[in-house]
Design an enzyme around this catalytic site. Sequence first.
Site, PDB file in Angstrom:
ATOM      1  N   HIS A 235       0.832  -1.209   0.000  1.00  0.00           N
ATOM      2  CA  HIS A 235       0.000   0.000   0.000  1.00  0.00           C
ATOM      3  C   HIS A 235       0.869   1.263   0.000  1.00  0.00           C
ATOM      4  O   HIS A 235       0.727   2.131  -0.857  1.00  0.00           O
ATOM      5  CB  HIS A 235      -0.918  -0.029   1.233  1.00  0.00           C
ATOM      6  CG  HIS A 235      -1.859   1.140   1.337  1.00  0.00           C
ATOM      7  ND1 HIS A 235      -3.161   1.087   0.910  1.00  0.00           N
ATOM      8  CD2 HIS A 235      -1.676   2.399   1.799  1.00  0.00           C
ATOM      9  CE1 HIS A 235      -3.748   2.262   1.116  1.00  0.00           C
ATOM     10  NE2 HIS A 235      -2.855   3.079   1.660  1.00  0.00           N
ATOM     11  N   GLU A 236       1.774   1.333   0.955  1.00  0.00           N
ATOM     12  CA  GLU A 236       2.593   2.550   1.067  1.00  0.00           C
ATOM     13  C   GLU A 236       3.515   2.699  -0.140  1.00  0.00           C
ATOM     14  O   GLU A 236       3.796   3.810  -0.585  1.00  0.00           O
ATOM     15  CB  GLU A 236       3.395   2.553   2.376  1.00  0.00           C
ATOM     16  CG  GLU A 236       2.540   2.522   3.651  1.00  0.00           C
ATOM     17  CD  GLU A 236       1.458   3.595   3.722  1.00  0.00           C
ATOM     18  OE1 GLU A 236       1.664   4.710   3.179  1.00  0.00           O
ATOM     19  OE2 GLU A 236       0.390   3.324   4.317  1.00  0.00           O
TER      20      GLU A 236
ATOM     21  N   HIS B   2       1.669   4.500  -2.772  1.00  0.00           N
ATOM     22  CA  HIS B   2       1.748   5.948  -2.539  1.00  0.00           C
ATOM     23  C   HIS B   2       3.130   6.464  -2.953  1.00  0.00           C
ATOM     24  O   HIS B   2       3.258   7.499  -3.600  1.00  0.00           O
ATOM     25  CB  HIS B   2       1.571   6.248  -1.041  1.00  0.00           C
ATOM     26  CG  HIS B   2       0.143   6.209  -0.553  1.00  0.00           C
ATOM     27  ND1 HIS B   2      -0.852   6.972  -1.117  1.00  0.00           N
ATOM     28  CD2 HIS B   2      -0.440   5.518   0.462  1.00  0.00           C
ATOM     29  CE1 HIS B   2      -1.997   6.755  -0.458  1.00  0.00           C
ATOM     30  NE2 HIS B   2      -1.771   5.872   0.501  1.00  0.00           N
TER      31      HIS B   2
ATOM     32  N   GLU C 227      -4.710   7.823  -2.976  1.00  0.00           N
ATOM     33  CA  GLU C 227      -5.195   6.545  -2.458  1.00  0.00           C
ATOM     34  C   GLU C 227      -5.464   5.561  -3.596  1.00  0.00           C
ATOM     35  O   GLU C 227      -5.348   4.346  -3.414  1.00  0.00           O
ATOM     36  CB  GLU C 227      -6.465   6.801  -1.632  1.00  0.00           C
ATOM     37  CG  GLU C 227      -6.849   5.696  -0.675  1.00  0.00           C
ATOM     38  CD  GLU C 227      -5.833   5.404   0.420  1.00  0.00           C
ATOM     39  OE1 GLU C 227      -4.932   6.241   0.671  1.00  0.00           O
ATOM     40  OE2 GLU C 227      -5.930   4.323   1.024  1.00  0.00           O
TER      41      GLU C 227
HETATM   42 ZN    ZN Z   1      -3.202   5.175   1.897  1.00  0.00          ZN
END
Ligand code: ZN
Length: 500
Positions: A265-266, A269, A295
Amino acid sequence: MGDRFGQLLARLQMVDDLERASAVLGWDQTTYMPPKGIVGRGDQLATLAAISHRKFTDPELGEILSALEDEYHDRPADDPRRALVRVTRRDYDRITRLPEALVAERQRVSAEAYRAWVEARGAKRFTIFAPSLRRMVEVERETAEAIGYEKEPYDALVDEAEPGLTAARGEELLGALKDAFLPLVQRIAERRDTVDRSMLFREYPTEAQWQAGVDAVTAFGFDFSRGRQDTSIHPFTTSFGVDDVRITTHPELGYFPAGFFGTLHEAGHGMYEQGLPAEWSRTPLGQPISGGVHESQSRLWENLVGRSRAFWEYFLPIAKRYFPSQLAGVDVEAIFRAVNFSEPSFIRIEADEVTYNLHIALRFEIERALMSGNLHAEDVPGAWAEKMQSYLGITPKDDLEGALQDIHWSGGLGSFIGYSVGNIVSGQLWQAAQDALGDLRALMRAGEFSPLLGWLRENLHQRGRIYTTDEMLRRTTGHGLDPAPYIAYVQGKYQEIYRL
Ligand code: ZN
């Protein structure tokens, strides 16, 4: 005269440098700073924020913007210089419309709300936090009046988080997600026992988890020569510039997905930050479009890639090298089904793809009712429990499982809708990438992620803030914000997993 643009750049670069310096201090505060550093760090951050605010709200900057608006008015809308002036104007107007007293009051309320939130969590009692939330709602109403809005004060907050979005449009988007996912939750509940995820709860040594995560995101294209990973209690991403992007993770010994998918997830980003246009770095144009679009990148790599069968066909043999005993006898089908297990749960950040947006709808509806005065802060837990029951069929046993779980309201309202925007955008971009690149599954199975990242770079990352979310989507997918592709993706995947 010709040098006016140079003046604009110099001012914006200085502001950006101050903000990146604050980001370094903020990153250090959450990763390595000893606990007692907090007071001094607060002073330093406040000083930097005050200088950067003064620099950015300087009336001379407003004059330069006006002059450049005249100078560039017949350039095309996506001319980068004109776009820089436009996005800077948006930021400048929003900030300068806020009276200084209101800005100071907001900081006080927010600091107090954070303190109250921590205390309320300790006591598991929302009543401790309610007075702060009430004051925060008042501040947000004043903010909305100062900035201006289309139909209702909540519009100003929604537009702040997701430029171009209104409360009514947010309701519509969330309504479509509710219509699709409420029945799906029901149908999955009847077949919950058909998916076994017990292997995810074995002991996974955290160092091996760290390495497995690094392997996966290196394959995705996160560039460790221009970024690094550290640990923090709550994973996050921050950027000190396109060539220095920081992500964090938090592996849990007894639950593999927390750390591993947190890293994916990170890194999603982080790859967005690493892909922003270097030629516009240190300016508002060289930034992400919105929190929601940010996101979309984290969710795309975490879910559409990381929770796909094709990814596990590639990655399971690698994971088995790190976890030979934990994953012994586990095949691709079993891990694919396990990491997509779905059930109603209380905590948003642990929610699966079917239930996640229902958590967001609940928060959005509560925020909107607070802003319109239809709901009072002290009645939030009641409204929360009622919606939780009606959407997910469960009732929190205390406020920690309910309205106290998120930190967001101590800093203001309006940001939750970005999470659903992110999911929606991830579905649209995924579909468009698939149309453009052919068989994405075959690429992922072979561990080939650079075509996907390259496509995202070209169509999104390298554009910075030149386009709004809707414009970017129209250019790359032919439609503005549209929940249909995301809904189809989730429905298709879960019908298959639970054999509905
Ligand atoms: Zn996030």
